[in-house]
Design a protein around this motif. Sequence first.
Motif, short mmCIF file in Angstrom:
data_model
loop_
_atom_site.label_atom_id
_atom_site.label_comp_id
_atom_site.label_asym_id
_atom_site.label_seq_id
_atom_site.Cartn_x
_atom_site.Cartn_y
_atom_site.Cartn_z
N UNK A 172 0.84 -1.20 0.00
CA UNK A 172 0.00 0.00 0.00
C UNK A 172 0.88 1.25 0.00
N UNK A 173 0.47 2.29 -0.71
CA UNK A 173 1.27 3.53 -0.71
C UNK A 173 1.22 4.21 0.64
N UNK A 174 2.21 5.03 0.89
CA UNK A 174 2.26 5.76 2.15
C UNK A 174 1.14 6.81 2.20
N UNK A 175 0.62 7.11 3.39
CA UNK A 175 -0.49 8.07 3.49
C UNK A 175 -0.18 9.43 2.89
N UNK A 176 1.08 9.88 3.06
CA UNK A 176 1.41 11.20 2.51
C UNK A 176 1.33 11.22 0.99
N UNK A 179 -2.36 11.42 0.07
CA UNK A 179 -2.89 12.78 0.27
C UNK A 179 -2.41 13.71 -0.84
N UNK A 180 -1.13 13.57 -1.23
CA UNK A 180 -0.61 14.43 -2.30
C UNK A 180 -1.34 14.16 -3.62
N UNK A 185 -4.19 18.43 -8.82
CA UNK A 185 -5.12 18.48 -9.95
C UNK A 185 -4.98 17.20 -10.78
N UNK A 186 -6.07 16.48 -11.04
CA UNK A 186 -5.96 15.22 -11.78
C UNK A 186 -5.26 15.37 -13.13
N UNK A 187 -5.33 16.55 -13.75
CA UNK A 187 -4.67 16.73 -15.04
C UNK A 187 -3.15 16.80 -14.92
N UNK A 188 -2.65 17.03 -13.71
CA UNK A 188 -1.20 17.15 -13.51
C UNK A 188 -0.58 15.87 -12.94
N UNK A 189 -1.38 14.86 -12.70
CA UNK A 189 -0.84 13.60 -12.20
C UNK A 189 -0.21 12.81 -13.34
N UNK A 190 0.86 12.10 -13.03
CA UNK A 190 1.46 11.21 -14.02
C UNK A 190 0.56 10.00 -14.24
N UNK A 191 0.68 9.34 -15.37
CA UNK A 191 -0.17 8.15 -15.61
C UNK A 191 -0.02 7.08 -14.54
N UNK A 192 1.20 6.88 -14.03
CA UNK A 192 1.41 5.86 -12.99
C UNK A 192 0.72 6.25 -11.70
N UNK A 193 0.86 7.54 -11.28
CA UNK A 193 0.20 7.99 -10.06
C UNK A 193 -1.32 7.97 -10.21
#
Length: 302
Positions: A172-176, A179-180, A185-193
């Motif tokens: 599981x990913x870390x909580x921080x 939260x990040x 903004x969903x448009x600025x997230x990388x495809x993996x994230x």
Amino acid sequence: MYPGGVRRGLVTAETIVQAPVATEQPEPVPVPFVPPDGTLDALGRPRRLVARTAERYAAVQKLLSEGKSLGAIGRTLRLDHSTVRRFARAGSLDELLVKTTGRLSVLDEHKPYLHARWLDGCHNIPQLHRDLRELGFTGSVQCIRRYFRSFKPPRQPGRKQQRVSRPQPRPAPKPRRGVRWILTNPERLTPADAAELKEIRTACPHLDAAARHVHDFAEMLHHLRGDQPPDWMDRVLADDLPALHSLVNGLQRDFDAVTAGLCTPWSKGQVEGHVTRVKLLKRMGYGRANLDLLRQRVLLSP
């Protein structure tokens, strides 16, 4: 018809005469199973205690024939003096084995029945224990488990036992990090994230609801939509999210200021910037200047 089927179907008389006559093999006579005695284990092999006793007896008798004393034998074989004396005084190995394996067990009288049931295919230890209890057995199920520990049920013919490789659970990913991802903004997230965020939102309905409310609140702040907070607060209160309920309670206590902040382009960002600058100047002059000098620096500093 398969190729060559006619050729295989033709059998000459000469072939019939020369073919060996198949004789019926007599059926093997089942050998009755004899439960092992005290010197053998459940598989018919010598017990470890019996093998160790025979080895020590041979070593003690050999050293006695060489003329060594009981103390020297004990030091050589690292045995207690009483043990060496018992092996030296024994007339034969059978005498020692009788003393070693002469202890009776509550399972002895039921061993023939257990082996008969085992050979019949009953390998369920709790079921065997229940059957023995009906016959008067007073021991525990662990006694039967220890007795059949070296047994292995026969494998089914034609079936191969394959190891089922289970996929390792994804950490599981870390909580921080979560939260990040939610606050970005969903448009600025990388495809993996974005893919990992979608995966954890699918796995946790509460987290998915929290992320949805956070995105709606960010849209209100970005586009200054002061008419949407009441509907947004109602949607938040309808979900089981205590942390966001606390935020809604704080917004309701100062609802007019929240509405004004979402309707006008003005903010107190400049005031907060000046407050930060004054605090910095105060800390720089602490212990070396009075209030008049601090006032001059605040007025004259850019």
